[in-house]
Motif scaffolding. Sequence first.
Motif, mmCIF file in Angstrom:
data_model
loop_
_atom_site.group_PDB
_atom_site.id
_atom_site.type_symbol
_atom_site.label_atom_id
_atom_site.label_comp_id
_atom_site.label_asym_id
_atom_site.label_seq_id
_atom_site.Cartn_x
_atom_site.Cartn_y
_atom_site.Cartn_z
ATOM 1 N N VAL A 40 -10.086 6.165 -9.145
ATOM 2 C CA VAL A 40 -8.873 5.537 -9.679
ATOM 3 C C VAL A 40 -7.733 6.544 -9.735
ATOM 4 C CG1 VAL A 40 -7.824 4.504 -11.728
ATOM 5 C CG2 VAL A 40 -10.083 3.738 -10.966
ATOM 6 N N ALA A 41 -8.021 7.768 -10.178
ATOM 7 C CA ALA A 41 -6.972 8.790 -10.286
ATOM 8 C C ALA A 41 -6.390 9.123 -8.913
ATOM 9 C CB ALA A 41 -7.539 10.040 -10.944
ATOM 10 N N GLN A 42 -7.249 9.248 -7.899
ATOM 11 C CA GLN A 42 -6.756 9.531 -6.550
ATOM 12 C C GLN A 42 -5.938 8.368 -6.021
ATOM 13 O OE1 GLN A 42 -10.248 10.556 -4.270
ATOM 14 N NE2 GLN A 42 -10.371 12.624 -5.139
ATOM 15 N N TRP A 43 -6.426 7.168 -6.259
ATOM 16 C CA TRP A 43 -5.697 5.964 -5.816
ATOM 17 C C TRP A 43 -4.340 5.872 -6.522
ATOM 18 C CZ3 TRP A 43 -3.600 1.798 -8.244
ATOM 19 C CH2 TRP A 43 -3.266 0.695 -7.444
ATOM 20 N N GLU A 44 -4.302 6.168 -7.814
ATOM 21 C CA GLU A 44 -3.043 6.101 -8.566
ATOM 22 C C GLU A 44 -2.016 7.063 -7.985
ATOM 23 O OE1 GLU A 44 -2.033 4.137 -10.857
ATOM 24 O OE2 GLU A 44 -3.757 3.303 -11.932
ATOM 25 N N GLN A 45 -2.450 8.227 -7.539
ATOM 26 C CA GLN A 45 -1.528 9.180 -6.931
ATOM 27 C C GLN A 45 -0.956 8.630 -5.622
ATOM 28 O OE1 GLN A 45 -3.817 12.807 -6.637
ATOM 29 N NE2 GLN A 45 -3.336 13.426 -8.728
ATOM 30 N N LEU A 46 -1.801 7.982 -4.839
ATOM 31 C CA LEU A 46 -1.333 7.374 -3.598
ATOM 32 C C LEU A 46 -0.358 6.236 -3.886
ATOM 33 C CD1 LEU A 46 -1.546 7.138 -0.489
ATOM 34 C CD2 LEU A 46 -3.509 5.603 -0.848
ATOM 35 N N TYR A 47 -0.695 5.398 -4.831
ATOM 36 C CA TYR A 47 0.157 4.277 -5.247
ATOM 37 C C TYR A 47 1.534 4.776 -5.700
ATOM 38 C CZ TYR A 47 1.501 0.368 -8.419
ATOM 39 O OH TYR A 47 2.153 -0.640 -9.081
ATOM 40 N N ALA A 48 1.523 5.816 -6.516
ATOM 41 C CA ALA A 48 2.787 6.382 -7.000
ATOM 42 C C ALA A 48 3.581 7.021 -5.861
ATOM 43 C CB ALA A 48 2.505 7.408 -8.095
ATOM 44 N N LEU A 49 2.890 7.677 -4.946
ATOM 45 C CA LEU A 49 3.575 8.330 -3.826
ATOM 46 C C LEU A 49 4.333 7.320 -2.979
ATOM 47 C CD1 LEU A 49 4.184 10.722 -1.947
ATOM 48 C CD2 LEU A 49 1.948 10.315 -0.866
ATOM 49 N N PHE A 50 3.695 6.210 -2.659
ATOM 50 C CA PHE A 50 4.379 5.194 -1.855
ATOM 51 C C PHE A 50 5.666 4.737 -2.535
ATOM 52 C CE2 PHE A 50 0.147 3.849 0.203
ATOM 53 C CZ PHE A 50 0.397 4.601 1.341
ATOM 54 N N GLN A 51 5.626 4.563 -3.831
ATOM 55 C CA GLN A 51 6.824 4.132 -4.550
ATOM 56 C C GLN A 51 7.877 5.233 -4.570
ATOM 57 O OE1 GLN A 51 5.694 1.345 -8.074
ATOM 58 N NE2 GLN A 51 3.900 2.627 -7.690
ATOM 59 N N GLN A 52 7.444 6.473 -4.722
ATOM 60 C CA GLN A 52 8.387 7.589 -4.680
ATOM 61 C C GLN A 52 9.079 7.689 -3.320
ATOM 62 O OE1 GLN A 52 5.939 10.940 -5.720
ATOM 63 N NE2 GLN A 52 5.463 10.092 -7.743
#
Length: 272
Positions: A40-52
Amino acid sequence: MSRTARPRHYLMCRPTHFTVDYSINPWMEPAKPTDADRAVAQWEQLYALFQQLGHTVELIEPLPGLPDMVFAANGATVVDGTALVARFRHEERAEEAPAYLEWFRSRGYRAVHRAEFTNEGEGDYLLAGDRVLAGTGFRTDRRAHAETERVLGRPVVTLELVDPRYYHLDTALAVLDHDEIMYYPAAFSPESRRTLAGLYPGAVLATDEDAAVFGLNAVSDGRRVVLPEAAAGLAARLRARGFEPIGVDVTELLKAGGSVKCCTLELRGAPA
């Protein structure tokens, strides 16, 4: 070389129920421990990166008992607002398809088609300019390619995968821009290698090492290429071509045979 980043629209699924308790590809080892919190933590970083990076990201609700639902790319293929929803080969993933059907219908997509033949969405269908590069050999039925051409209204190029480690097209090939790709030649049959060499003579070629860390399971917006951080050699070659590689750590998800692209379904066009 000057590159242009274009905002994209993605669908993702949080790995709330992530685990590996069955094996449907060579990467899955149920005896090997998995860490759902780390996933989940790794996925959350990817999710946030796309938005950034300026992309729009929507979410589909993860369902208990479907640990591979995090790999949203497999759920459908969306072109010009038309959604062709997957039909999974393995029964362990079969119930994901109704969830995607419901998601698209609830979001106002009127042109929603459930595949007649087995196809696993953007796992095996990658839009490159005006054509769809279509994988077969392990998951998607070759007969599904004609169906996809008819439903999505784009010419389909069939590519045969021959290495079971690279069981989906998106594990062996990534679209970088309209007419640019990167791929791992050894994953394809001789005929398909000739096809790719003819269509993309200037393609970026991945080494064995790049492929083995799922470096080709990447997402590009035309300039920024998000890929596993372990694919350092591939990142260097992308940089030399004017792309901006961005490495991320999704090693926990790789235990299930997925990485950056597997987590990312592109929604192209307004609902039709």
